[in-house]
Motif scaffolding. Sequence first.
Motif, PDB file in Angstrom:
ATOM      1  N   ASP A  10       0.810  -1.212   0.000  1.00  0.00           N
ATOM      2  CA  ASP A  10       0.000   0.000   0.000  1.00  0.00           C
ATOM      3  C   ASP A  10       0.842   1.260   0.000  1.00  0.00           C
ATOM      4  N   SER A  11       2.192   1.114   0.015  1.00  0.00           N
ATOM      5  CA  SER A  11       3.033   2.294  -0.156  1.00  0.00           C
ATOM      6  C   SER A  11       2.907   2.835  -1.583  1.00  0.00           C
ATOM      7  N   ARG A  12       2.292   2.059  -2.479  1.00  0.00           N
ATOM      8  CA  ARG A  12       2.097   2.503  -3.852  1.00  0.00           C
ATOM      9  C   ARG A  12       0.777   3.241  -4.043  1.00  0.00           C
ATOM     10  N   THR A  13       0.107   3.597  -2.962  1.00  0.00           N
ATOM     11  CA  THR A  13      -1.115   4.387  -3.066  1.00  0.00           C
ATOM     12  C   THR A  13      -0.753   5.783  -3.574  1.00  0.00           C
ATOM     13  N   ARG A  14      -1.446   6.227  -4.588  1.00  0.00           N
ATOM     14  CA  ARG A  14      -1.072   7.480  -5.239  1.00  0.00           C
ATOM     15  C   ARG A  14      -2.297   8.357  -5.518  1.00  0.00           C
ATOM     16  N   GLN A  15      -2.025   9.648  -5.733  1.00  0.00           N
ATOM     17  CA  GLN A  15      -3.040  10.629  -6.107  1.00  0.00           C
ATOM     18  C   GLN A  15      -2.617  11.339  -7.378  1.00  0.00           C
ATOM     19  N   SER A  16      -3.590  11.933  -8.052  1.00  0.00           N
ATOM     20  CA  SER A  16      -3.311  12.816  -9.177  1.00  0.00           C
ATOM     21  C   SER A  16      -3.563  14.256  -8.752  1.00  0.00           C
ATOM     22  N   LEU A  17      -2.920  15.174  -9.455  1.00  0.00           N
ATOM     23  CA  LEU A  17      -3.115  16.612  -9.243  1.00  0.00           C
ATOM     24  C   LEU A  17      -3.694  17.187 -10.524  1.00  0.00           C
ATOM     25  N   ALA A  18      -4.831  17.869 -10.414  1.00  0.00           N
ATOM     26  CA  ALA A  18      -5.501  18.419 -11.586  1.00  0.00           C
ATOM     27  C   ALA A  18      -5.957  19.844 -11.299  1.00  0.00           C
TER      28      ALA A  18
END
Length: 797
Positions: A293-301
């Motif tokens: 779960d260290s690969r949980t990511r977000q995008s910025l828009a």
Amino acid sequence: MAKVPCLPAMKVRVRRLFIVCAALPIEIFAAPVYAAAVPLELIYGMPQLWEEDIPVAVAPDGSRVAYVVRQLPERATLAGRDRWQVNGAPKSALGAQVQVADARTGKGHQVCDNGGYTWRPAWSPDSQTLAFYSDAGGAVRLWVYEVRSGRCRQVGKAVLKPKLWAGDEAKWSPDGTTLFVPLLPEGREVGYEYHEQRAERADKPQTDLTLYTSGSETPPAQDGSVRQDPGLNAQHLIRENNSAIAAVDVSSGRTTVLVPAATEPRPAVMRVSPSGRWVSYLSVWKRGSAIDDSRTRQSLAVVRSDGGPVKVVTGGLAHSERDYFRLSYAWHPARDSLIYLREGGLYRVDFDDGGPGPARRLGSGLGELAAGVHWFTRDGSAVVVGISPDRVRVSALNDAAPTGLAVIPFDGGPVRRIDFDVERWEYVSLVKANARTAWQPDANSLSVMLRDAASGELVMTRVNIPDGVTHELWRGRARIGGLVAAADGRDLFGSYEDIATPLDVFRFPADFSGKQRLSHIAPALDATPPPTIKVFTTRVPMHDHSFLQVRTAVLLPADFRPGKAPPAIVTFYPDSDASAQIDSFGGGNRAGVPALVFTSRGYAVLYPHVKIGPGGNAGNIVDEMLDSMLPQIYRAVQKGYADIGRLALQGNSFGGYATVAIVTQTNLFRAAVPSNGPYDLVSGAYSHAPFGSIAWTENRQPRLGTHLWAAPLKYIAASPVFQADKINTPILIMQGGDDGFRDQAEELFVALKRLDKPAQLAIYADGGHWIAAWPRKQAIAGTQRILEFYERHLGAP
């Protein structure tokens, strides 16, 4: 004193408390009387500054401060499985009220008596209006308090979608006419979060079919790329964070949706660019792997503030473990340009009328940068970043702290490095003026909070940028948080507490030569005598066969005299520097029960730093905890701070797990009190589709490193349930009935009962994951039970 035998099938219910006994008799005690004992009603009944909200919101002109005081209703419980109320407000907002005070005198008042709770204060650019959220009238809506008239009013009728974590507060346009807010997703009913989480727990899905897939049965992604289990984009992340983004006219309440909730990337929390032309947002998190779960990511828009298409700036942003929403990126203080960290690198994006330009990497020669440290200088000509993350002291649940800072000019000039002496200092934080800029009373220096590695004292320093020379402004044992400055940048405002000073809002001059209290939230605590503090260091063996110097703090009763060692309670949480708890009022709270409960009744409290290996690296968790803890305890005994024949062990959550795991390996302790912990790593890892707690078990705190079928003996050795036959220490298992680990507590108890081991299981029906956050009567009753247990097994202090 009466003794009640534990019959094989005995189960008693008293005031919604279930007590189950194994071989250990229950003794019914009259409440012990201690001359200096702080009443439990006082400890659990006081209002508190709600730090998890916004500790201090400072009006731009420096005239006023706003903060949130929370007085929990007597029957309320926090930290349970229900994170939401039926009206759509987060459970954590129970009892919250926004206060406004004069920044010079501290004279203040509650902003609104509208019959609801209020939180998330945000000042307008002209300092004359304060926006906040309130659930008055039922659902959560936008409200404002007008300074000149003293009036508060609801703005529009739109229902909001607040988040569990700070960073979702309303954002003002630069001209003060518009507020940008998160809205309830289209087509959703008020309180859907509450009803869905309840349905899941009752195993009553709101659809006729719930389908999970694995391996070749997982359908391909829509774009034909690598298959992903639909469960990886966890529905609870969408439920708790997804919202529409809207602009609200402050005068009329007219609401315009800018980004519908179903837009990809799905919007979560937003900010506004300096010009007010752009609204940026972080997306709902997406998990990339079931086992990591260290690969949980977000995008910025971004989207134009007057409407238009969404433009993605970047994907792949990791959130900081210290702050989920506020440390991922930052807008420039004056122009439409932002910076963000991705995969250890810093990037800058400039905007024009068409939107974001290409990303440019900055400071590539600095190597990996530390997460969550990237702030503009006061004049906006450079950015300050954290360098050389400390991979030795990092814990599985925290960011690696920087071991230095660097100032990167935008004009291409030389980068200035400021390296800390890691043998002497531990980084705490860069002091910021606001969400965008570092606090700089003068342009050639930075203010940095450090911790003395030997003494544990907090040290406020001023670092000269040109030559890196560090000057101490102040040092002491205290906890200072949420520091922000007014627009003139002269003074700082934030929360402060120390061993003798309850948490309150304070004002600090630029040279930190003193402090002024601006709030006085719990005056009844002023007369509480603080415990005596002792701190020492010990070299302990590490997971990689190296040695590390760690700090241990001891809280001694106020009337402690050398020569007579008191009974002691060892309170800890693995991989957390528990010694820092002495910076908090009364000695803090590391295991669900405030230390003041014990020290005011004659017990010592030991706070060891139980260091284990870093997350992502397979280890032997139980051996590592013992190697780290025992030398610190023996050292405390040697110094006369604890009686080796009267030691107890106590921990909550993963600390509860660790408490039981340790007493499977040693008979040193006379008593152990675990609470709300996971005790069987096999069932914990592989329960609850679609992916259980696999990532946590393999790569986070237990760090077993692989799956059960590759290392079955490792899972057995690390699970206290499978080692229960080795336990000889009397155990009181404290468990909240509304906590997710109840089944694990019952499993541990049944194992102990089958083995005829000395144990009690006390389940408090309405309790959550943290004893201090249980309904007041249950918190008091549970704490009294713990005190009686200790008196029986350690003797009277």
